[in-house]
Design an enzyme around this catalytic site. Structure first.
Site, PDB file in Angstrom:
ATOM      1  N   ARG A 178      10.867   1.298 -11.924  1.00 33.96           N
ATOM      2  CA  ARG A 178      11.555   0.356 -12.820  1.00 33.96           C
ATOM      3  C   ARG A 178      12.911  -0.056 -12.277  1.00 33.96           C
ATOM      4  O   ARG A 178      13.647  -0.755 -12.942  1.00 33.96           O
ATOM      5  CB  ARG A 178      11.660   0.951 -14.212  1.00 33.96           C
ATOM      6  CG  ARG A 178      10.285   1.274 -14.753  1.00 33.96           C
ATOM      7  CD  ARG A 178      10.174   1.323 -16.240  1.00 33.96           C
ATOM      8  NE  ARG A 178       8.770   1.575 -16.548  1.00 33.96           N
ATOM      9  CZ  ARG A 178       8.250   2.789 -16.637  1.00 33.96           C
ATOM     10  NH1 ARG A 178       9.002   3.859 -16.508  1.00 33.96           N
ATOM     11  NH2 ARG A 178       6.963   2.948 -16.860  1.00 33.96           N
ATOM     12  N   THR A 189       9.652   7.298 -12.475  1.00 36.22           N
ATOM     13  CA  THR A 189       9.364   5.871 -12.611  1.00 36.22           C
ATOM     14  C   THR A 189      10.573   5.113 -13.142  1.00 36.22           C
ATOM     15  O   THR A 189      10.675   3.910 -12.961  1.00 36.22           O
ATOM     16  CB  THR A 189       8.179   5.629 -13.561  1.00 36.22           C
ATOM     17  OG1 THR A 189       8.485   6.235 -14.817  1.00 36.22           O
ATOM     18  CG2 THR A 189       6.898   6.243 -13.017  1.00 36.22           C
ATOM     19  N   GLY A 228       5.838  13.156 -17.090  1.00 37.54           N
ATOM     20  CA  GLY A 228       5.138  14.426 -17.288  1.00 37.54           C
ATOM     21  C   GLY A 228       4.912  14.782 -18.746  1.00 37.54           C
ATOM     22  O   GLY A 228       4.386  15.850 -19.054  1.00 37.54           O
ATOM     23  N   GLY A 229       5.283  13.885 -19.649  1.00 33.23           N
ATOM     24  CA  GLY A 229       5.211  14.203 -21.074  1.00 33.23           C
ATOM     25  C   GLY A 229       3.823  14.161 -21.672  1.00 33.23           C
ATOM     26  O   GLY A 229       3.623  14.640 -22.786  1.00 33.23           O
ATOM     27  N   TRP A 271      11.463   9.803 -19.060  1.00 34.87           N
ATOM     28  CA  TRP A 271      10.965   8.820 -18.100  1.00 34.87           C
ATOM     29  C   TRP A 271      11.665   7.469 -18.099  1.00 34.87           C
ATOM     30  O   TRP A 271      11.359   6.632 -17.243  1.00 34.87           O
ATOM     31  CB  TRP A 271       9.465   8.658 -18.227  1.00 34.87           C
ATOM     32  CG  TRP A 271       8.920   8.284 -19.573  1.00 34.87           C
ATOM     33  CD1 TRP A 271       8.695   9.124 -20.621  1.00 34.87           C
ATOM     34  CD2 TRP A 271       8.498   6.990 -20.025  1.00 34.87           C
ATOM     35  NE1 TRP A 271       8.169   8.431 -21.692  1.00 34.87           N
ATOM     36  CE2 TRP A 271       8.031   7.132 -21.351  1.00 34.87           C
ATOM     37  CE3 TRP A 271       8.458   5.737 -19.426  1.00 34.87           C
ATOM     38  CZ2 TRP A 271       7.537   6.057 -22.092  1.00 34.87           C
ATOM     39  CZ3 TRP A 271       7.961   4.660 -20.177  1.00 34.87           C
ATOM     40  CH2 TRP A 271       7.508   4.831 -21.492  1.00 34.87           C
ATOM     41  N   ASN A 326       7.603  12.266 -25.873  1.00 41.13           N
ATOM     42  CA  ASN A 326       6.740  12.918 -26.854  1.00 41.13           C
ATOM     43  C   ASN A 326       6.464  14.370 -26.494  1.00 41.13           C
ATOM     44  O   ASN A 326       6.632  14.784 -25.354  1.00 41.13           O
ATOM     45  CB  ASN A 326       5.405  12.167 -26.945  1.00 41.13           C
ATOM     46  CG  ASN A 326       4.689  12.132 -25.611  1.00 41.13           C
ATOM     47  OD1 ASN A 326       5.057  11.375 -24.726  1.00 41.13           O
ATOM     48  ND2 ASN A 326       3.674  12.970 -25.458  1.00 41.13           N
ATOM     49  N   ASP A 380       2.283  10.140 -29.836  1.00 41.74           N
ATOM     50  CA  ASP A 380       2.727   9.691 -28.509  1.00 41.74           C
ATOM     51  C   ASP A 380       3.749   8.565 -28.623  1.00 41.74           C
ATOM     52  O   ASP A 380       3.686   7.572 -27.917  1.00 41.74           O
ATOM     53  CB  ASP A 380       1.528   9.254 -27.636  1.00 41.74           C
ATOM     54  CG  ASP A 380       1.957   8.898 -26.209  1.00 41.74           C
ATOM     55  OD1 ASP A 380       3.068   9.267 -25.807  1.00 41.74           O
ATOM     56  OD2 ASP A 380       1.170   8.238 -25.509  1.00 41.74           O
ATOM     57  N   ASP A 410       7.294   9.053 -28.427  1.00 44.46           N
ATOM     58  CA  ASP A 410       8.492   9.238 -27.594  1.00 44.46           C
ATOM     59  C   ASP A 410       9.780   8.815 -28.322  1.00 44.46           C
ATOM     60  O   ASP A 410       9.735   8.304 -29.424  1.00 44.46           O
ATOM     61  CB  ASP A 410       8.446   8.407 -26.299  1.00 44.46           C
ATOM     62  CG  ASP A 410       7.268   8.736 -25.396  1.00 44.46           C
ATOM     63  OD1 ASP A 410       6.208   8.170 -25.590  1.00 44.46           O
ATOM     64  OD2 ASP A 410       7.440   9.579 -24.502  1.00 44.46           O
TER      65      ASP A 410
END
Lengths: 545, 250
Positions: free
Chosen positions: A115, A160, A176-177, A226, A244, A287, A289
């Protein structure tokens, strides 16, 4: 003199606000993350004359282009999906240098995507798909240092998000979440690459909050970092959103609040010590986050000027906190289809949780793709409005208990994308009043918008869609004033900057990514968006500026 | 020959008839966020396009799932014809063009005992840096700044006595000296692994920027010494389990 002021004045203002001037120095514009350019040469009156002045093909085409270009002193720095870094003359598009990351053919749990870079103190910093953090010489692109943050094949993680430079350090998160992994945020000395501190998003044994995780669940509970955080230099606080809890949809083995997952944390940037936290979604089972943009703005709040923090969360709610202490102020829905909770109480507590159930299929709105994705919202101090690219999509969600190895995917369920109850799956861009949560206008789109939003002092809002159109709207009314077909689906983040008195608007083009790849899951009968990896740059014709 | 022709014709018919349906099922069920990607080109889950799977393998994997990798079982979600359609669709996918598509064989899984798994987690513990896995790889998983571990017959005594040849002390003008190992360097540069950080840093200097003197004060036994005898034993148990060929899963 007047001509000089036209481009010079916004730069002067930039120092005391979140507006950018000549440069676009940081991921969110400035570390306050407004994604707002103070430049007004391109405005509602002349935007229809906007023309492409250069384009650049990165050559790294497989996985699209998600970067936010960083522009410093007339040089643009971008990173590509394979963690290549490219420096370009921002006025002419000529290549100055490129760094092609030689990383291995590692299984990329979160896909290849980058990003963007951070630029500071003569260094260009980039995280890689195999979880290294790398510093390059800003002038030459030569590699200066390279750290393996955690072996990617063990942790199933990668970097990322764009790093963030704060004083003498560079801060980098990790994915990795959605796997059996324990998240953290790391700070490195920008000159040497040496690890200076690491903040674990899940407190270890003996630490406050550890008791929100039963048994060994804390070791593999997710909580990734992330996206990119924000920084308030006056308060000297680093803000970061935490992802998350894992397994995403099955909390049977993590009964508890699961601190600090789905939370916003404020850290001391010198030590990484926690100053405050606010958990938006205790025991996240959707999910959702809380890693998204952290817009830091000082606005009147119930008659009093306050230091506020805003986040448009995947859950479809806009959260407002007091950023001096983390106190909850309000949360408002910005999507129409929302059944995961009934409301958010005045205390910040989630009311009427509608949780996935083991072995049962439930229609959940928004879906795990969110009421919006990571692509960031913008705040314009000129209109006083915030602009968010959002979507109306739901999912049939079935929770299940899974036994997984460390680093392996741990969703705890399956899902099929479904249209919302009130109509087809669709996207939109909305203008929201950040003091009331009220929607001022809405621009409808056939598909979801996965590109960030840019607003400018020219009274404009820019965004792009999966069909490839990069477009400008009137920031006050939402009326479409201009658009340009870039060829590839828009998945990155547009920026504005100036070189030698000329204002430029730049956007990445090229579809890719995990969520982008799921386009067909929501619209199985529509053609997939076009890939690619290009930068398109626009300006007014030389004669008319 | 007639039989073969008939079989071929039937497959074509099945393939073309099922392809449309299979594509839709794949898009809706398999290329969902995070999983197999558009056209089976891989995203978070591995690529399935052009992998040479057989019809039977695909049918079995889709039905039963691969729970150890987070892939659910679809037996209760897809009826027989839906399963056949999506299998046909996958069999007919062209190999992905993506540079990132990992078409390598899925990693083999060795079923670990509780003690062995605890050893593995210690080996890679991201909170006790440097961990063994920070520098060393086992079966190509782990760090790359030191030699991979190949020998399963280590003992704690051996680990404590490891001497690292070629260590240097690095002086950079105006900075504190640091311990390092040299790495192969691009022309005109000196590449070093800086061991002064809990995560070693591969740093590249221009020739002349640094002054090297032989010997370093970083010692392998200082890292090994941070583990108790029981912890070392637990890691050795795991190493033996995954490095001895008899335990490698088929």
């Amino acid at each position: 003199m007047l001509i000089l002021l036209a481009v010079g004045a916004p730069a002067a203002r930039a120092a005391e606000s979140g507006a950018t001037g000549q440069d676009w120095p940081s991921y969110g514009g400035t570390a306050l993350a407004w994604r707002y350019s103070g430049l007004d040469q391109v405005n509602t009156g002349n935007v229809k004359s906007l023309v492409p002045v250069w384009a650049f093909q990165t050559g790294d085409y497989a996985d699209g282009l998600e970067a936010t270009p960083i522009v410093v002193d007339g040089v643009m720095y971008i990173s590509t999906a394979s963690s290549w870094v490219i420096a370009l003359d921002a006025a002419a598009g000529k290549l100055i240098w490129e760094y092609r990351y030689p990383g291995s053919n590692v299984r990329t749990s979160y896909g290849r995507q980058s990003r963007g870079v951070a630029v500071g103190q003569g260094h260009v910093l980039v995280g890689t798909f195999d979880n290294h953090l790398i510093a390059l010489d800003q002038k030459t692109g030569r590699e200066l240092w390279n750290v393996d943050v955690e072996p990617a094949k063990y942790c199933g993680c990668s970097i990322t998000g764009a790093p963030l430079v704060v004083k003498d350090k560079v801060i980098a998160g990790v994915t990795g979440g959605d796997a059996a992994h324990r998240g953290y945020l790391s700070a490195f000395d920008i000159q040497t690459g040496r690890l200076k501190w690491r903040f674990y998003t899940i407190p270890g044994p003996g630490k406050p909050g550890h008791d929100t995780w039963p048994g060994d669940s804390w070791k593999f509970g997710g909580g990734s970092t992330w996206m990119t955080g924000s920084y308030d230099a006056d308060l000297d606080l680093l803000y970061w959103g935490i992802g998350n809890a894992s397994a995403d949809f099955d909390s049977s083995r993590r009964q508890g609040a699961n601190l600090y997952t789905a939370s916003i944390v404020a850290l001391n940037p010198d030590t990484g010590k926690l100053v405050w936290y606010n958990q938006l979604i205790p025991r996240d089972v959707w999910d959702f986050d809380a890693v998204f943009e952290l817009i830091l703005a000082d606005l009147p709040w119930q008659g009093q000027q306050r230091k506020l923090l805003f986040q448009f969360n995947k859950s479809g709610y806009l959260w407002v906190l007091d950023r001096t202490n983390g106190k909850f102020l309000d949360a408002w829905p910005f999507v129409e289809n929302s059944n995961w909770i009934k409301s958010v109480a005045s205390t910040g507590e989630l009311v009427g949780r509608n949780e996935p159930e083991l072995g049962k299929t439930k229609l959940m709105c928004p879906s795990l793709m969110g009421g919006k994705s990571w692509n960031q919202a913008s705040y314009s101090p000129q209109t006083g409005l915030m602009y968010v690219a959002a979507m109306e999509i739901c999912a049939d969600l079935t929770a299940q208990t899974e036994d997984v190895e460390p680093g392996a995917s741990a969703f705890g369920g399956t899902f099929v994308m479904k249209p919302p109850p009130d109509g087809p799956s669709r996207g939109f861009l909305a203008a929201i009043d950040p003091q009331t949560g009220k929607r001022v206008w809405k621009h409808d789109e056939k598909y979801f918008l996965l590109a960030s939003v840019l607003s400018t002092a020219g009274g404009l809002v820019f965004c792009g869609n999966p069909q490839g159109e990069f477009f400008a709207l009137d920031a006050r009314t939402g009326e479409e004033l201009w658009s340009f077909q870039t060829g590839g689906g828009n998945r990155g983040s547009s920026v504005s900057y100036a070189v030698n008195g000329r204002q430029y608007i730049a956007t990445p083009s090229g579809w890719g990514s995990l969520v982008g790849g799921a386009f067909g899951a929501a619209w199985p009968d529509a053609p997939l968006p076009r890939g690619g990896s290009s930068i398109f740059v626009f300006a007014l014709p030389e004669s008319s500026k | 020959m007639i039989f073969l022709t008939l079989l071929f014709a039937a497959q074509i018919k099945t393939a073309s008839g099922a392809a449309i349906n299979g594509a839709r099922i794949f898009a809706e069920q398999c290329s969902v966020p995070y999983c197999h990607g558009a056209g089976g080109s891989a995203s978070r889950a591995p690529a399935v396009a052009g992998r040479g799977f057989t019809r039977e393998q695909l049918r079995a994997t889709i039905s039963k799932g691969r729970p150890q990798f987070g892939m659910p079982a679809f037996a209760s979600k897809l009826n027989r014809s839906a399963l056949d359609a999506v299998v046909s669709y996958i069999l007919n996918l062209p190999p992905p063009a993506s540079a990132s598509a990992d078409t390598s064989k899925a990693p083999e899984v060795v079923k670990l005992s509780k003690e062995e798994a605890a050893g593995r987690d210690l080996f890679f513990d991201s909170e006790r840096l440097p961990s063994c896995g920070t520098c060393h790889a086992v079966n190509s998983v782990g760090g790359s700044v030191a030699a991979p571990i190949l020998n399963p017959s280590f003992t704690a005594a051996v680990l404590n006595s490891v001497k690292i040849p070629g260590g240097v002390t690095v002086k950079v003008a105006g900075k504190a000296p640091f311990p390092a190992l040299r790495q192969p360097s691009p022309a005109g540069t000196v590449r070093l692994v800086d061991f002064s950080s809990p995560l070693p840093v591969v740093r590249t200097f221009r020739e002349g920027e640094v002054e090297l003197s032989p010997g370093m004060d970083w010692k392998h036994r200082d890292v090994v010494g941070r583990y108790s005898a029981a912890e070392l034993q637990s890691m050795l148990l795991w190493l033996r389990a995954v490095l001895s060929s008899s335990r490698a899963a088929p």
